[in-house]
Design a protein around this motif. Structure first.
Motif, PDB file in Angstrom:
ATOM      1  N   ILE A 123       2.426 -74.554   0.931  1.00  0.00           N
ATOM      2  CA  ILE A 123       1.190 -73.834   1.204  1.00  0.00           C
ATOM      3  C   ILE A 123      -0.008 -74.708   0.844  1.00  0.00           C
ATOM      4  N   ALA A 124       0.087 -75.421  -0.274  1.00  0.00           N
ATOM      5  CA  ALA A 124      -1.006 -76.305  -0.683  1.00  0.00           C
ATOM      6  C   ALA A 124      -1.261 -77.379   0.367  1.00  0.00           C
ATOM      7  N   ILE A 125      -0.195 -77.936   0.917  1.00  0.00           N
ATOM      8  CA  ILE A 125      -0.346 -78.950   1.959  1.00  0.00           C
ATOM      9  C   ILE A 125      -1.022 -78.346   3.195  1.00  0.00           C
ATOM     10  N   ALA A 126      -0.600 -77.145   3.576  1.00  0.00           N
ATOM     11  CA  ALA A 126      -1.193 -76.488   4.751  1.00  0.00           C
ATOM     12  C   ALA A 126      -2.675 -76.202   4.532  1.00  0.00           C
ATOM     13  N   VAL A 127      -3.048 -75.772   3.330  1.00  0.00           N
ATOM     14  CA  VAL A 127      -4.458 -75.534   3.027  1.00  0.00           C
ATOM     15  C   VAL A 127      -5.238 -76.839   3.125  1.00  0.00           C
ATOM     16  N   ASN A 128      -4.686 -77.918   2.579  1.00  0.00           N
ATOM     17  CA  ASN A 128      -5.335 -79.219   2.690  1.00  0.00           C
ATOM     18  C   ASN A 128      -5.518 -79.608   4.155  1.00  0.00           C
ATOM     19  N   GLU A 129      -4.514 -79.327   4.966  1.00  0.00           N
ATOM     20  CA  GLU A 129      -4.587 -79.678   6.385  1.00  0.00           C
ATOM     21  C   GLU A 129      -5.703 -78.926   7.097  1.00  0.00           C
ATOM     22  N   VAL A 130      -5.852 -77.636   6.800  1.00  0.00           N
ATOM     23  CA  VAL A 130      -6.897 -76.871   7.499  1.00  0.00           C
ATOM     24  C   VAL A 130      -8.283 -77.289   7.016  1.00  0.00           C
ATOM     25  N   VAL A 131      -8.417 -77.634   5.730  1.00  0.00           N
ATOM     26  CA  VAL A 131      -9.711 -78.107   5.237  1.00  0.00           C
ATOM     27  C   VAL A 131     -10.075 -79.433   5.911  1.00  0.00           C
ATOM     28  N   VAL A 132      -9.114 -80.340   5.982  1.00  0.00           N
ATOM     29  CA  VAL A 132      -9.356 -81.629   6.635  1.00  0.00           C
ATOM     30  C   VAL A 132      -9.672 -81.431   8.114  1.00  0.00           C
ATOM     31  N   ALA A 133      -8.964 -80.514   8.778  1.00  0.00           N
ATOM     32  CA  ALA A 133      -9.216 -80.255  10.195  1.00  0.00           C
ATOM     33  C   ALA A 133     -10.638 -79.756  10.418  1.00  0.00           C
ATOM     34  N   LYS A 134     -11.124 -78.897   9.527  1.00  0.00           N
ATOM     35  CA  LYS A 134     -12.493 -78.402   9.652  1.00  0.00           C
ATOM     36  C   LYS A 134     -13.502 -79.539   9.480  1.00  0.00           C
ATOM     37  N   MET A 135     -13.253 -80.408   8.504  1.00  0.00           N
ATOM     38  CA  MET A 135     -14.158 -81.534   8.276  1.00  0.00           C
ATOM     39  C   MET A 135     -14.119 -82.510   9.449  1.00  0.00           C
ATOM     40  N   ARG A 136     -12.944 -82.758   9.994  1.00  0.00           N
ATOM     41  CA  ARG A 136     -12.840 -83.632  11.165  1.00  0.00           C
ATOM     42  C   ARG A 136     -13.588 -83.039  12.359  1.00  0.00           C
ATOM     43  N   ALA A 137     -13.459 -81.725  12.537  1.00  0.00           N
ATOM     44  CA  ALA A 137     -14.138 -81.079  13.651  1.00  0.00           C
ATOM     45  C   ALA A 137     -15.656 -81.189  13.498  1.00  0.00           C
ATOM     46  N   ALA A 138     -16.147 -80.991  12.263  1.00  0.00           N
ATOM     47  CA  ALA A 138     -17.589 -81.098  12.023  1.00  0.00           C
ATOM     48  C   ALA A 138     -18.075 -82.519  12.277  1.00  0.00           C
TER      49      ALA A 138
END
Length: 231
Positions: A123-138
């Motif tokens: 779950i921690a890895i998945a949360v990290n992935e979604v945070v990184v995805a949001k930053m990449r999108a921005a």
């Protein structure tokens, strides 16, 4: 309103990234809350630190610009995690979260959220992935819009929205959630009048049709061609 039917969570969302066991853990945290259309789930600057997992519905993420205008930053859909910045670092909220319609979410306090991440590496890895995805999108949006005229930027944003957040039941492809011209302007970093002119151009070319807070894509291929152009 219930959750996503038959467990069909968007693959890019937090819930969609999880396996069955981890998904059950996440969906068992906290308690369910409902919100009405237009209701603020989180307010910019407040000191709350809970996180929300969207189970049904959609929200808009916005922040107040220096000139006082409210800038629309993103939209989030079922399966998405929101409020995670404060949930991780405990600092004041950086944005306002508003329900686009009736909404069902899982509300989780900061302490159980962090305990869950410590106890469940997947779950921690998945949360990290979604945070990184949001930053990449921005970051990608800033780079993608650099050097482009307003028409190209608008075409890119409309194409992104209709492919990422389609309204169920299409075609025709309708942008979801309903967005005003002013909200589209903040998304593409342009004035209301410039976006209005670009919308009119797309209508005249029969690529889109519009009515109050609704944009329908009539010719996605032609929209993609404009989106690929450089000013």
């Amino acid at each position: 309103m219930g959750g996503v039917p038959n467990g069909r969570w968007p693959q890019t969302s937090l819930v969609g990234r999880l396996g069955p066991d981890d998904r059950a853990v996440v969906l068992g945290l906290g308690g369910r809350v409902r919100h009405r259309a237009g209701e603020a789930l989180i307010r910019e600057g407040e000191d709350s630190d809970f996180v929300l997992i969207l189970l049904g519905g959609m929200v808009k993420v916005s922040a107040r610009a220096q000139d006082g205008r409210e800038a629309l930053l993103a939209v989030r859909i079922a399966g998405d995690l929101i409020g995670e910045f404060a949930g991780i670092d405990g600092r004041p909220r950086s944005a306002r979260i508003t329900a686009c319609g009736s909404l069902l979410a899982q509300r989780v306090g900061r302490a159980p959220f962090l305990a869950c991440l410590q106890a469940n590496p997947g779950i921690a890895i998945a949360v990290n992935e979604v945070v990184v995805a949001k930053m990449r999108a921005a970051t990608g949006r800033i780079v993608d819009f650099a050097g482009c005229d307003v028409l190209t930027r608008l075409a890119r944003m409309l194409r992104y929205l209709v492919l990422t957040y389609p309204r169920p039941g299409g075609p025709p492809a309708v942008i979801n959630p309903p967005l005003s011209q002013a909200e589209l302007a903040t998304l593409v970093g342009a004035s209301d009048s410039a976006v209005g002119k670009s919308l009119r151009t797309l209508r005249e070319r029969e690529i889109i049709s519009t009515r109050y807070r609704t944009v329908t894509i009539r010719d996605l291929t032609a929209l993609a061609q404009i989106a690929s152009e450089r000013a």
